[in-house]
Design an enzyme around this catalytic site. Sequence first.
Site, PDB file in Angstrom:
ATOM      1  N   PRO A 221       0.816  -1.213   0.000  1.00 20.65           N
ATOM      2  CG  PRO A 221      -0.283  -1.274   2.027  1.00 20.65           C
ATOM      3  CD  PRO A 221       0.911  -1.778   1.352  1.00 20.65           C
ATOM      4  CD  GLU A 222       2.744   3.115  -4.429  1.00 21.85           C
ATOM      5  OE1 GLU A 222       2.905   4.306  -4.727  1.00 21.85           O
ATOM      6  OE2 GLU A 222       2.898   2.200  -5.243  1.00 21.85           O
TER       7      GLU A 222
ATOM      8  NE  ARG B  75       7.495 -10.400  -0.285  1.00 25.39           N
ATOM      9  CZ  ARG B  75       7.933  -9.652  -1.303  1.00 25.39           C
ATOM     10  NH1 ARG B  75       7.068  -9.037  -2.095  1.00 25.39           N
ATOM     11  NH2 ARG B  75       9.207  -9.508  -1.523  1.00 25.39           N
TER      12      ARG B  75
END
Length: 260
Positions: A2-3, A103
């Site tokens: 997410p940005e 991750r």
Amino acid sequence: MPELPEVETIVRALAVQLRGLVIESAQYWPSRVFRGVMPPELDGTQVKEVRRHGKYVLVELDRGYLAIHLGMTGKLLFDVPHNQYTRAQWHFKGIRLGLEDIRQFGRVIWAEQMPEELRKLGPDPLEISVDEFVIRARSHRTGIKSLLLTQTFVRGIGNIYADELLFRAKVHPNRSSAELPKHVLRRMWKEMTTLLEEAISHGGSSISDYVNTAGRQGSFQKEHRVYGKAGEPCGNCGSPIQKTVLAQRGTHYCPVCQKL
DNA sequence: AGTATGACCTGATGGC
DNA sequence: TGCCATCAGGTCATAC
């Protein structure tokens, strides 16, 4: 993953649902996201506000701050069952917030004061003035894409929006920041604002696993003009979009519209 | 100060 | 079906 627009979408939902609620209990599953430091006992602590700070979700408590970075694969979800990727759960009256992160590039930070990791970041791209943007950009010689990805320059832009912004502003990603003419930097500032606001209004971009707190995807990926479009014709000139590696990241651009 | 590289993690995808 | 390489929205540390 997410940005800025994705985190903004998440934060808006979290703010509505969590503001004023009290943490009844919390569970943490040891993982890299804590970097060896678990938050302290927070039972009975109230959520004052939820804000975005760059790509961080900042939960302001009546005692301290919980800052959550979602890394590449982090998700904040309400009321979903625990699974092997669940890293934390916060229980409130009637609702449970879970952090999943496959991750483990995400991060959970707790601090009594605004965490240093957040304070050191640059200005928000939606708050910086055009003059400040021009001055800051001209004080670095590095490639403009690399600079846009540097969170101490501006906070919140990542790989998708860097590529999309540079295409819209017709700037080659490897142009030296300091050498960009002022009128080009002003154009970039304008495009940065409209791009990010458009993306927020679409609920962000979902490429593979981004979902909001309701588990729903954003739709801004449909508006992408270069990201993930290698080989497809440029919307302006028709020549094929190129993909190369720059600043260690996949970089998409039109070699005709974005000249070095 | 810059930049290039690898590391940190796990999963999906595509070639053979 | 299996194996291997490559790639992925992000930082971070180290070495030139």
